[in-house]
Write a protein that holds these residues in place. Structure first.
Motif, PDB file in Angstrom:
ATOM      1  N   THR A   1     -56.208  53.619 -36.982  1.00 55.36           N
ATOM      2  CA  THR A   1     -56.049  53.724 -38.439  1.00 55.36           C
ATOM      3  C   THR A   1     -56.473  55.079 -38.978  1.00 55.36           C
ATOM      4  O   THR A   1     -56.140  55.427 -40.106  1.00 55.36           O
ATOM      5  CB  THR A   1     -56.864  52.632 -39.145  1.00 55.36           C
ATOM      6  OG1 THR A   1     -58.250  52.776 -38.776  1.00 55.36           O
ATOM      7  CG2 THR A   1     -56.367  51.245 -38.743  1.00 55.36           C
ATOM      8  N   SER A   2     -57.222  55.853 -38.169  1.00 53.27           N
ATOM      9  CA  SER A   2     -57.628  57.178 -38.598  1.00 53.27           C
ATOM     10  C   SER A   2     -57.934  58.028 -37.369  1.00 53.27           C
ATOM     11  O   SER A   2     -58.250  57.502 -36.295  1.00 53.27           O
ATOM     12  CB  SER A   2     -58.856  57.124 -39.521  1.00 53.27           C
ATOM     13  OG  SER A   2     -59.995  56.684 -38.804  1.00 53.27           O
TER      14      SER A   2
ATOM     15  N   ALA B   1     -57.068  59.379 -42.503  1.00 52.06           N
ATOM     16  CA  ALA B   1     -56.241  58.175 -42.434  1.00 52.06           C
ATOM     17  C   ALA B   1     -54.842  58.503 -41.917  1.00 52.06           C
ATOM     18  O   ALA B   1     -54.323  59.589 -42.161  1.00 52.06           O
ATOM     19  CB  ALA B   1     -56.156  57.519 -43.809  1.00 52.06           C
ATOM     20  N   VAL B   2     -54.234  57.531 -41.219  1.00 53.55           N
ATOM     21  CA  VAL B   2     -52.908  57.753 -40.639  1.00 53.55           C
ATOM     22  C   VAL B   2     -51.876  58.048 -41.728  1.00 53.55           C
ATOM     23  O   VAL B   2     -50.909  58.779 -41.490  1.00 53.55           O
ATOM     24  CB  VAL B   2     -52.466  56.552 -39.783  1.00 53.55           C
ATOM     25  CG1 VAL B   2     -53.348  56.418 -38.554  1.00 53.55           C
ATOM     26  CG2 VAL B   2     -52.483  55.263 -40.600  1.00 53.55           C
ATOM     27  N   GLU B   3     -52.072  57.483 -42.917  1.00 54.22           N
ATOM     28  CA  GLU B   3     -51.119  57.731 -43.995  1.00 54.22           C
ATOM     29  C   GLU B   3     -51.108  59.208 -44.376  1.00 54.22           C
ATOM     30  O   GLU B   3     -50.038  59.804 -44.598  1.00 54.22           O
ATOM     31  CB  GLU B   3     -51.455  56.875 -45.221  1.00 54.22           C
ATOM     32  CG  GLU B   3     -51.276  55.369 -45.024  1.00 54.22           C
ATOM     33  CD  GLU B   3     -52.463  54.725 -44.327  1.00 54.22           C
ATOM     34  OE1 GLU B   3     -52.388  53.521 -44.012  1.00 54.22           O
ATOM     35  OE2 GLU B   3     -53.479  55.444 -44.109  1.00 54.22           O
ATOM     36  N   ALA B   4     -52.291  59.818 -44.447  1.00 53.56           N
ATOM     37  CA  ALA B   4     -52.371  61.238 -44.776  1.00 53.56           C
ATOM     38  C   ALA B   4     -51.770  62.092 -43.667  1.00 53.56           C
ATOM     39  O   ALA B   4     -51.085  63.095 -43.930  1.00 53.56           O
ATOM     40  CB  ALA B   4     -53.826  61.643 -45.015  1.00 53.56           C
TER      41      ALA B   4
ATOM     42  N   ALA C   1     -49.391  61.135 -41.573  1.00 56.12           N
ATOM     43  CA  ALA C   1     -47.941  60.936 -41.607  1.00 56.12           C
ATOM     44  C   ALA C   1     -47.304  61.800 -42.687  1.00 56.12           C
ATOM     45  O   ALA C   1     -46.238  62.399 -42.484  1.00 56.12           O
ATOM     46  CB  ALA C   1     -47.611  59.459 -41.835  1.00 56.12           C
ATOM     47  N   ALA C   2     -47.973  61.891 -43.844  1.00 56.05           N
ATOM     48  CA  ALA C   2     -47.447  62.719 -44.934  1.00 56.05           C
ATOM     49  C   ALA C   2     -47.467  64.196 -44.552  1.00 56.05           C
ATOM     50  O   ALA C   2     -46.517  64.945 -44.842  1.00 56.05           O
ATOM     51  CB  ALA C   2     -48.261  62.482 -46.205  1.00 56.05           C
TER      52      ALA C   2
END
Length: 413
Positions: free
Chosen positions: A223-224, A229-232, A234-235
């Motif tokens: 998850t990080s 974080a993986v979302e950041a 990915a962006a």
């Protein structure tokens, strides 16, 4: 006595940090030198000279003539078992003379700022890399990833040189992502027209490795990574994938895992180049580090951290690093003409060809104050991207010898 007139010199080249700014304005009054207008604090400090008498030459702490110092240095080197020729803060002519000195007397050659260079070499030797030039960053880069602490604390005009005000990207703000330390006020001002963001992490190696997976279309488990974080991630990967020309930059000298950062950054750029254009821009090069290293490669076939013995040269990036080589050395020849950089602690004989403002913990056995390239005499240095050699001009009448002049007298006697 008539007062000295003030001469204003424009478009002066700065050879101190490796960035190669060539637009400085300098005032010279007699032997006094001062910078006027736009310049970084480092340039202001290192260009500034007062109209005062030169520091005297000395032998064993006592004032001496230059001839006496040359003879004393030659005698020490003739009796030396394992000299270390260190510092190497000099222009190309001085570097050439120091290689000749090593050929004459033997010795290890290393630059005081080579740690970052060899951390980068470790990555380049394992994987190779696609490096951008300063011109490519200026003219093509639309996404810049800055790894580590804000480098403008060391290179005061870095982002101004990277992204000058020009019409090439009019209406298309460039994106700059700081991965690690936050941008300082100086960086924010210079990047005023860019889209600046910050991702905090204490583990840039882990972040870069995961980022390489995202850019390749793989989603690493977790998850990080490095606290991000993986979302950041990915962006950020999407920004890099959709860039026309992405560039990753870092200063290996200030990173504990500088070699791993260089390796992961190189792998990331390799992945990006499958679908777009990307490059690395490693930072470094102060006091002509790149130029001295280039000259060593031309002359000896090896980079810095090379030992010259008789007609043979042997390179070892660990064994012949300055701190390691000091353990075996009995004589240290310390050369620092660009700045008052003091030599490392050393119990053996010390021959110093040094900036006249250098403060020593103990008096050198031989001290020859030398002029500064680009202030006291003309010279040539290389820019940090190793592409461009920069001509340095003399700003005042020289009263101190250059490194090249002093070293040649020692070697040729």
């Amino acid at each position: 006595m008539a007062e000295a007139s003030t001469q204003t010199i424009h478009d002066v080249v700065c050879g101190f940090c490796g960035l190669g700014c060539d637009d400085l304005t300098v005032e010279v009054e007699g032997r006094a030198v001062r910078v006027r207008g736009e310049a970084c604090p480092e340039a202001v400090r290192l260009f500034t000279r007062l109209d005062v008498d030169d520091r005297p030459v000395s032998v064993a702490g006592d004032p001496a003539s230059l001839d006496e110092a040359i003879e004393a240095a030659r005698r020490i080197l003739s009796e030396a078992r394992a000299p270390l020729i260190g510092g190497l803060g000099t222009d190309m002519a001085g570097a050439g003379a120091l290689v000749d000195l090593a050929v004459r007397f033997g010795g290890v050659l290393d630059h005081y700022a080579s740690d970052g260079l060899f951390r980068n070499y470790a990555a380049a030797q394992r994987t190779g890399w696609l490096a951008a030039t300063l011109a490519e960053v200026r003219n093509r880069c639309d996404v810049l990833l800055v790894v580590g602490e804000d480098p403008s604390a060391i290179w005061g005009r870095l982002f101004e040189r990277f992204f000058p005000a020009d019409p090439l990207f009019a209406g298309k703000p460039r994106k700059v992502v700081f991965l690690g330390g936050a941008p300082g006020e100086k960086a924010k001002v210079q990047l005023g027209g860019a889209d600046v963001s910050h991702i905090a992490t204490s583990d840039p190696v882990a972040v870069l490795e995961a980022l390489g997976g995202f850019t390749a279309g793989r989603v690493p488990p977790g998850t990080s990574f490095g606290g991000v974080a993986v979302e950041a991630l990915a962006a950020l990967a999407d920004k890099l994938r959709t860039a026309h020309y992405a560039v990753v930059t870092w200063n290996a000298a200030t990173l504990d895992d500088g070699d791993l950062v260089a390796e992961r950054a190189t792998a990331l750029v390799d992945t990006l180049n499958v679908t777009t254009r990307a490059g690395v821009f490693p930072l470094g090069g102060r006091d002509n580090l790149i130029g001295v290293n280039q000259l060593m490669l031309w002359r000896l076939g090896y980079p810095l951290r090379t030992a010259v013995r008789g007609q043979q040269s042997v390179h070892d990036g660990a064994l012949y690093a300055t701190q390691a080589a000091l353990g075996d050395a009995d004589v240290l020849v310390w050369v620092s003409a660009f700045r008052p950089e003091p030599p490392p602690e050393f119990a053996g004989k010390l021959i110093a060809l040094a900036h006249p403002e250098t403060v020593f913990e103990r008096e050198p056995d031989v001290l020859i104050p030398v002029g500064t390239p680009g202030v006291d005499h003309a010279g040539t240095v290389f820019r940090m991207d190793s592409i461009v050699s920069l001509p340095l001009g003399a700003l005042r009448v020289a009263t101190l010898p250059s490194v090249a002049e002093a070293v040649r007298r020692i070697a040729e006697g």
